[in-house]
Enzyme design. Sequence first.
Site, PDB file in Angstrom:
ATOM      1  N   GLY A 124      91.652  68.584  37.147  1.00 23.03           N
ATOM      2  CA  GLY A 124      93.050  68.982  37.080  1.00 23.03           C
ATOM      3  C   GLY A 124      93.602  69.078  35.671  1.00 23.03           C
ATOM      4  N   ILE A 125      94.753  68.454  35.464  1.00 23.78           N
ATOM      5  CA  ILE A 125      95.432  68.518  34.175  1.00 23.78           C
ATOM      6  C   ILE A 125      94.557  67.943  33.073  1.00 23.78           C
ATOM      7  CG2 ILE A 125      97.379  67.586  32.861  1.00 23.78           C
ATOM      8  CD1 ILE A 125      99.033  67.773  35.460  1.00 23.78           C
ATOM      9  N   ASP A 181      87.278  51.807  34.728  1.00 24.18           N
ATOM     10  CA  ASP A 181      88.521  51.606  35.468  1.00 24.18           C
ATOM     11  C   ASP A 181      89.550  51.113  34.467  1.00 24.18           C
ATOM     12  OD1 ASP A 181      90.672  50.685  36.948  1.00 24.18           O
ATOM     13  OD2 ASP A 181      89.455  49.690  38.465  1.00 24.18           O
ATOM     14  N   TYR A 210     106.461  55.245  41.414  1.00 22.40           N
ATOM     15  CA  TYR A 210     105.863  56.189  40.471  1.00 22.40           C
ATOM     16  C   TYR A 210     106.853  56.540  39.365  1.00 22.40           C
ATOM     17  CZ  TYR A 210     103.810  60.596  38.786  1.00 22.40           C
ATOM     18  OH  TYR A 210     103.291  61.601  38.011  1.00 22.40           O
ATOM     19  N   ALA A 236     100.896  72.839  40.046  1.00 27.70           N
ATOM     20  CA  ALA A 236     100.003  73.151  41.163  1.00 27.70           C
ATOM     21  C   ALA A 236      98.547  72.949  40.730  1.00 27.70           C
ATOM     22  CB  ALA A 236     100.236  74.582  41.623  1.00 27.70           C
TER      23      ALA A 236
END
Length: 250
Positions: A14-15, A58, A154, A188
Amino acid sequence: MAERLAVVSGGGTGIGKAIARELVDAGHRVVVIGRRSAVLAAAAEELGAGRVIPVTADLTDPAQVEAAAARIGQVGPVDVLVNNAGAVITRPADDSLGALADSWRHDLDTNLMTTVLLTTALLGQLRRPGGRLVMISSAAAQRGGAGPHSAGSYAAAKAAVHGWALGLARQLGPEGITVNVLAPGYIADTEIFGEQWTPEFHAGKVADTLVGRAGTPEDVAAAVGYLASPAAGYLTGQIIGLNGGAVLGR
């Protein structure tokens, strides 16, 4: 000029992957760091073997972050750190306060502590002068979440990044390091919305903008490319909205 090194958290999809591609194209070597080793390896192969270095960690685990920072230190000083790792909302398992507390702690770990831990671990490795810190936030931090059982945790976590980053800008500016926050709106073609995404959800988000379209990972990457560049040396301590006009500047 020596080759520049960038670190992108959440750089496998994604980004984050779009940002990594932008920085590779600008001539950087790029470390992509995240939890999923297979995803990171595939991204490294796609973006340029030898130019992209996958590091699995992580980022909510301090010990794993320390190990990752040591590995990055073997590659070279860090010119650019893009804190992109994060995920949207963990819904409470039930209506109890205990479940609510667990979900908020998870979202704070995922969206705030990943940024705090990785940045802190790499502070000593940032190039002085000339280092660039970019935090990827969200328009949710500017307009607010919809409540404690949806996007409230968030939005709160991302808003906390804003205050912390502004303090870092004051601290690091005299050392020639810039610190900026980029707050995208609806983007998107990412994994972040999961089952929440529907055609109706997409249409509503697009209708919220002034430009009549969703953002793309490439839109975010282009903005990061400038913030990460030597040309952006006079830009620091800013919260920059990238949202198609869904949230107006203030």
